[in-house]
Design a protein around this motif. Structure first.
Motif, PDB file in Angstrom:
ATOM      1  N   ALA A 133       0.782  -1.522   0.010  1.00 40.75           N
ATOM      2  CA  ALA A 133      -0.206  -0.141   0.229  1.00 40.75           C
ATOM      3  C   ALA A 133       0.665   1.294  -0.277  1.00 40.75           C
ATOM      4  O   ALA A 133       0.343   2.109  -0.612  1.00 40.75           O
ATOM      5  N   ALA A 134       1.515   1.269   0.847  1.00 38.13           N
ATOM      6  CA  ALA A 134       2.760   2.009   0.838  1.00 38.13           C
ATOM      7  C   ALA A 134       3.356   2.512  -0.205  1.00 38.13           C
ATOM      8  O   ALA A 134       3.797   3.590  -0.953  1.00 38.13           O
ATOM      9  N   SER A 135       4.122   1.343  -1.038  1.00 37.32           N
ATOM     10  CA  SER A 135       4.679   2.107  -2.232  1.00 37.32           C
ATOM     11  C   SER A 135       3.758   1.953  -3.349  1.00 37.32           C
ATOM     12  O   SER A 135       4.429   3.016  -3.891  1.00 37.32           O
ATOM     13  N   VAL A 136       2.834   1.737  -3.597  1.00 40.56           N
ATOM     14  CA  VAL A 136       1.664   1.939  -4.745  1.00 40.56           C
ATOM     15  C   VAL A 136       1.572   3.939  -4.432  1.00 40.56           C
ATOM     16  O   VAL A 136       1.801   4.838  -5.548  1.00 40.56           O
ATOM     17  N   ALA A 137       0.891   4.263  -2.760  1.00 42.68           N
ATOM     18  CA  ALA A 137       0.665   5.329  -2.695  1.00 42.68           C
ATOM     19  C   ALA A 137       1.823   7.013  -3.159  1.00 42.68           C
ATOM     20  O   ALA A 137       2.197   7.294  -3.587  1.00 42.68           O
ATOM     21  N   LEU A 138       3.583   5.563  -2.590  1.00 40.27           N
ATOM     22  CA  LEU A 138       4.682   6.663  -2.893  1.00 40.27           C
ATOM     23  C   LEU A 138       4.372   7.030  -4.150  1.00 40.27           C
ATOM     24  O   LEU A 138       5.217   8.300  -4.716  1.00 40.27           O
ATOM     25  N   LEU A 139       4.289   5.579  -4.866  1.00 39.42           N
ATOM     26  CA  LEU A 139       4.829   5.830  -6.870  1.00 39.42           C
ATOM     27  C   LEU A 139       3.693   6.597  -6.964  1.00 39.42           C
ATOM     28  O   LEU A 139       3.990   7.403  -8.451  1.00 39.42           O
ATOM     29  N   ALA A 140       2.656   6.844  -6.334  1.00 33.05           N
ATOM     30  CA  ALA A 140       1.371   7.998  -6.793  1.00 33.05           C
ATOM     31  C   ALA A 140       1.630   9.079  -6.700  1.00 33.05           C
ATOM     32  O   ALA A 140       1.737  10.236  -7.986  1.00 33.05           O
ATOM     33  N   LEU A 141       2.552   9.504  -5.589  1.00 30.33           N
ATOM     34  CA  LEU A 141       3.226  11.025  -5.495  1.00 30.33           C
ATOM     35  C   LEU A 141       4.573  11.624  -5.879  1.00 30.33           C
ATOM     36  O   LEU A 141       4.393  12.511  -5.945  1.00 30.33           O
ATOM     37  N   ALA A 142       5.750  10.421  -6.117  1.00 28.76           N
ATOM     38  CA  ALA A 142       6.305  10.865  -6.472  1.00 28.76           C
ATOM     39  C   ALA A 142       6.856  11.762  -7.207  1.00 28.76           C
ATOM     40  O   ALA A 142       7.177  12.865  -7.637  1.00 28.76           O
ATOM     41  N   PRO A 143       5.775  11.330  -8.622  1.00 29.49           N
ATOM     42  CA  PRO A 143       5.930  12.426 -10.258  1.00 29.49           C
ATOM     43  C   PRO A 143       5.776  13.770  -9.409  1.00 29.49           C
ATOM     44  O   PRO A 143       6.186  14.853 -10.331  1.00 29.49           O
ATOM     45  N   HIS A 144       4.531  14.296  -8.129  1.00 31.11           N
ATOM     46  CA  HIS A 144       4.372  15.491  -8.184  1.00 31.11           C
ATOM     47  C   HIS A 144       4.984  16.081  -7.081  1.00 31.11           C
ATOM     48  O   HIS A 144       5.264  17.783  -7.062  1.00 31.11           O
ATOM     49  N   LEU A 145       6.502  15.420  -7.019  1.00 29.48           N
ATOM     50  CA  LEU A 145       7.177  15.990  -5.867  1.00 29.48           C
ATOM     51  C   LEU A 145       8.127  16.803  -5.908  1.00 29.48           C
ATOM     52  O   LEU A 145       8.039  16.505  -7.966  1.00 29.48           O
ATOM     53  N   ARG A 146       8.189  17.769  -6.122  1.00 26.46           N
ATOM     54  CA  ARG A 146       9.425  19.012  -6.390  1.00 26.46           C
ATOM     55  C   ARG A 146      11.238  18.481  -6.431  1.00 26.46           C
ATOM     56  O   ARG A 146      11.683  18.872  -7.320  1.00 26.46           O
ATOM     57  N   ARG A 147      11.681  17.957  -5.426  1.00 26.27           N
ATOM     58  CA  ARG A 147      12.490  16.656  -4.772  1.00 26.27           C
ATOM     59  C   ARG A 147      12.113  15.494  -4.908  1.00 26.27           C
ATOM     60  O   ARG A 147      11.228  15.672  -4.261  1.00 26.27           O
ATOM     61  N   SER A 151      14.352   9.328  -5.618  1.00 28.01           N
ATOM     62  CA  SER A 151      14.393   8.509  -4.386  1.00 28.01           C
ATOM     63  C   SER A 151      13.581   8.414  -3.343  1.00 28.01           C
ATOM     64  O   SER A 151      13.884   6.804  -3.305  1.00 28.01           O
ATOM     65  N   VAL A 152      11.885   8.865  -4.237  1.00 26.15           N
ATOM     66  CA  VAL A 152      11.075   8.587  -3.190  1.00 26.15           C
ATOM     67  C   VAL A 152      10.416   6.923  -4.251  1.00 26.15           C
ATOM     68  O   VAL A 152      10.161   6.010  -3.801  1.00 26.15           O
ATOM     69  N   THR A 153      10.566   6.970  -5.414  1.00 21.87           N
ATOM     70  CA  THR A 153      10.503   6.373  -6.823  1.00 21.87           C
ATOM     71  C   THR A 153      11.364   5.136  -6.123  1.00 21.87           C
ATOM     72  O   THR A 153      10.829   3.492  -6.120  1.00 21.87           O
ATOM     73  N   ASN A 154      12.568   4.541  -5.997  1.00 24.33           N
ATOM     74  CA  ASN A 154      13.710   3.450  -5.311  1.00 24.33           C
ATOM     75  C   ASN A 154      13.216   2.984  -3.684  1.00 24.33           C
ATOM     76  O   ASN A 154      12.803   2.305  -4.104  1.00 24.33           O
ATOM     77  N   TYR A 155      12.941   4.140  -2.600  1.00 22.50           N
ATOM     78  CA  TYR A 155      12.110   3.614  -1.765  1.00 22.50           C
ATOM     79  C   TYR A 155      10.831   2.620  -1.947  1.00 22.50           C
ATOM     80  O   TYR A 155      10.377   1.787  -0.795  1.00 22.50           O
ATOM     81  N   ALA A 156      10.282   3.568  -2.630  1.00 24.56           N
ATOM     82  CA  ALA A 156       8.651   2.120  -2.947  1.00 24.56           C
ATOM     83  C   ALA A 156       8.765   1.605  -3.434  1.00 24.56           C
ATOM     84  O   ALA A 156       8.082   0.487  -2.762  1.00 24.56           O
TER      85      ALA A 156
END
Length: 161
Positions: A133-147, A151-156
């Protein structure tokens, strides 16, 4: 936007304010009836009214019917999301998860991709899969991050590897 859609939108606008659930259902049903019993969009709106009123058991068959009748690209993913959410709320986490995973897999470029991801993450939590669940949510969020997108994609991805 045609008159039918405008009137539907007006009911939904009132529903978020002073209108009570029974009145929302009655008004949506009356407007939906104008299109007849075999109109996918009308069934979708009827389902949404019941869903909004906390009646997922009544909403799910209407969402299923709307999807069988054939919704446009704007309303089909909404129906899948809303139906899966209702099914999850009724306790059938496996079915909700299956619907959302299929939507996520078969429509990778859909305009409601992030919304599907959000409800997929909720279904995964309900299915005792919090890391996924966290992985899916973070992968959806990652493209919207300014920075830190990479890293977030890899961690997810590491969460499910």
């Amino acid at each position: 936007m045609d008159d039918w859609e405008r009137r539907i939108d007006e009911v939904w606008a009132l529903a978020s304010g002073s209108m009570v659930d029974e009145e929302v259902i009655a008004r949506i049903d009356a407007i939906a009836a104008e299109r007849g019993p075999d109109d996918a969009r009308a069934e979708f709106e009827r389902a949404g009214a019941r869903d909004s009123a906390g009646r997922p058991d009544q909403a799910v068959p209407l969402y299923e019917r709307a999807l069988r009748l054939g919704l446009d690209d704007e309303h089909r993913p909404q129906a899948v999301i809303q139906m899966a959410s209702s099914i999850r709320n009724l306790g059938d986490h496996r079915r909700a998860l299956g619907l959302l995973e299929e939507e996520f897999r078969t429509h990778p470029d859909a305009p409601y991709r992030d919304e599907v991801a959000a409800f997929l993450a909720l279904a995964l939590v309900s299915s005792a899969q919090p890391e996924r669940a966290a992985s899916v949510a973070l992968l959806a969020l990652a493209p919207h991050l300014r920075r830190y997108t990479r890293s977030v994609t890899n961690y997810a991805n590491d969460l499910v590897d």
